[in-house]
Design a protein around this motif. Structure first.
Motif, PDB file in Angstrom:
ATOM      1  N   ARG A  66      -4.596   4.103  -5.190  1.00  0.00           N
ATOM      2  CA  ARG A  66      -4.031   3.592  -6.440  1.00  0.00           C
ATOM      3  C   ARG A  66      -5.141   3.430  -7.472  1.00  0.00           C
ATOM      4  NH1 ARG A  66      -0.730  -2.080  -7.697  1.00  0.00           N
ATOM      5  NH2 ARG A  66       0.600  -1.154  -9.304  1.00  0.00           N
ATOM      6  N   GLY A  69       0.819  -1.207   0.000  1.00  0.00           N
ATOM      7  CA  GLY A  69       0.000   0.000   0.000  1.00  0.00           C
ATOM      8  C   GLY A  69       0.852   1.255   0.000  1.00  0.00           C
ATOM      9  N   TYR A  94      -6.350  -0.917  -5.353  1.00  0.00           N
ATOM     10  CA  TYR A  94      -5.593  -1.660  -4.336  1.00  0.00           C
ATOM     11  C   TYR A  94      -6.299  -1.611  -2.985  1.00  0.00           C
ATOM     12  CZ  TYR A  94      -1.914  -3.311  -1.277  1.00  0.00           C
ATOM     13  OH  TYR A  94      -1.198  -4.029  -0.347  1.00  0.00           O
ATOM     14  N   LEU A 107      -9.336   0.476   2.419  1.00  0.00           N
ATOM     15  CA  LEU A 107      -7.973   0.730   1.959  1.00  0.00           C
ATOM     16  C   LEU A 107      -7.920   1.364   0.572  1.00  0.00           C
ATOM     17  CD1 LEU A 107      -6.007  -2.446   3.145  1.00  0.00           C
ATOM     18  CD2 LEU A 107      -5.712  -0.085   3.918  1.00  0.00           C
ATOM     19  N   VAL A 149      -5.252   4.253   0.042  1.00  0.00           N
ATOM     20  CA  VAL A 149      -4.052   4.072  -0.777  1.00  0.00           C
ATOM     21  C   VAL A 149      -4.146   4.929  -2.043  1.00  0.00           C
ATOM     22  CG1 VAL A 149      -2.690   2.410  -2.111  1.00  0.00           C
ATOM     23  CG2 VAL A 149      -3.640   1.749   0.119  1.00  0.00           C
ATOM     24  N   PHE A 172       1.214   3.963  -3.130  1.00  0.00           N
ATOM     25  CA  PHE A 172       0.394   5.070  -2.655  1.00  0.00           C
ATOM     26  C   PHE A 172       0.163   6.087  -3.777  1.00  0.00           C
ATOM     27  CE2 PHE A 172      -0.034   9.222  -0.424  1.00  0.00           C
ATOM     28  CZ  PHE A 172      -1.191   8.946   0.286  1.00  0.00           C
TER      29      PHE A 172
END
Length: 215
Positions: free
Chosen positions: A121, A35, A130, A115, A119, A39
């Motif tokens: 992404r 992660g 992600y 998440l 993160v 990022f």
């Protein structure tokens, strides 16, 4: 019902407690590390760039196979699988395992969902990727099936560890391949989803056993 839950076999077999606790710690470390590495990342970088020529996905007939596998991680498909596995657990009087089936999926999906924006992404410019929730869900169900079989057949620690991690790995690889093949995720997204399940399920099963023992 309380009596059934209290007297039901443990969701987390004793032979798996230490090994899965260790694997959960390692999986958490990998999940966090990936992660951080990705990022607010976008596009093919690092390991993903080495593995994939592009994120366009595969063409038929492989695409049809990938779509079939992917359905198992979609809302309708996942509900069907969770209900079926929970029903099997109840029929076998593994009530705690049935509870873990539901809570394990819910908790893992909650982690992967939280998440994604954290993160940040993206793939194809706008879709948060992600970690892979599909891969996480498949891994959760594989771990639950493994725990059910281990308890049912009274396997020793070496065989139990191989079975649990083997089932999880196969499920993670198959679903991860499907997600990458469809262009929905990068390979490391699938690794993150796999690790999310390994990180969440053992603790969920342990907590269910603790609560059930106190009923």
């Amino acid at each position: 019902m309380r009596q059934l839950v209290r007297t039901a076999p443990a969701a987390l077999p004793a032979v798996l407690r230490a090994p899965l606790a260790l694997s959960a710690a390692l999986a958490t470390a990998v999940l966090v590390a990936l992660g951080i590495l990705h990022f607010h990342d976008a596009g093919l970088t690092g390991i993903d760039a080495a593995l994939l020529p592009s994120i366009d996905g595969v063409v038929p007939p492989w695409r049809y196979l990938a779509l079939t596998v992917d359905f198992g991680g979609e809302p309708a498909g996942s509900v069907i699988l969770v209900v079926l596995l929970s029903a099997v657990c109840v029929l076998l009087r593994r009530i705690r395992t049935a509870v873990v089936t539901v809570l394990g999926v819910v908790a893992t999906v909650a982690v992967t969902t939280a998440l994604k924006p954290l993160v940040g992404r993206t793939i194809h410019g706008e879709f948060l990727s992600y970690p892979s929730g599909h891969t996480a869900m498949a891994t959760v169900l594989a771990l639950v099936i493994a725990m059910l079989l281990i308890d049912r057949f009274g396997l020793g620690r070496p065989a139990a560890v191989v079975l649990a991690l083997g089932f999880a790995l196969v499920a993670g690889v198959v679903m991860g391949w499907a997600e990458v093949a469809l262009g929905a995720h990068y390979p490391t997204d699938a690794v993150g989803g796999f690790c999310a399940a390994l990180a969440v399920v053992p603790g969920t099963a342990w907590l269910v056993d603790r609560v059930a023992d106190r009923l």
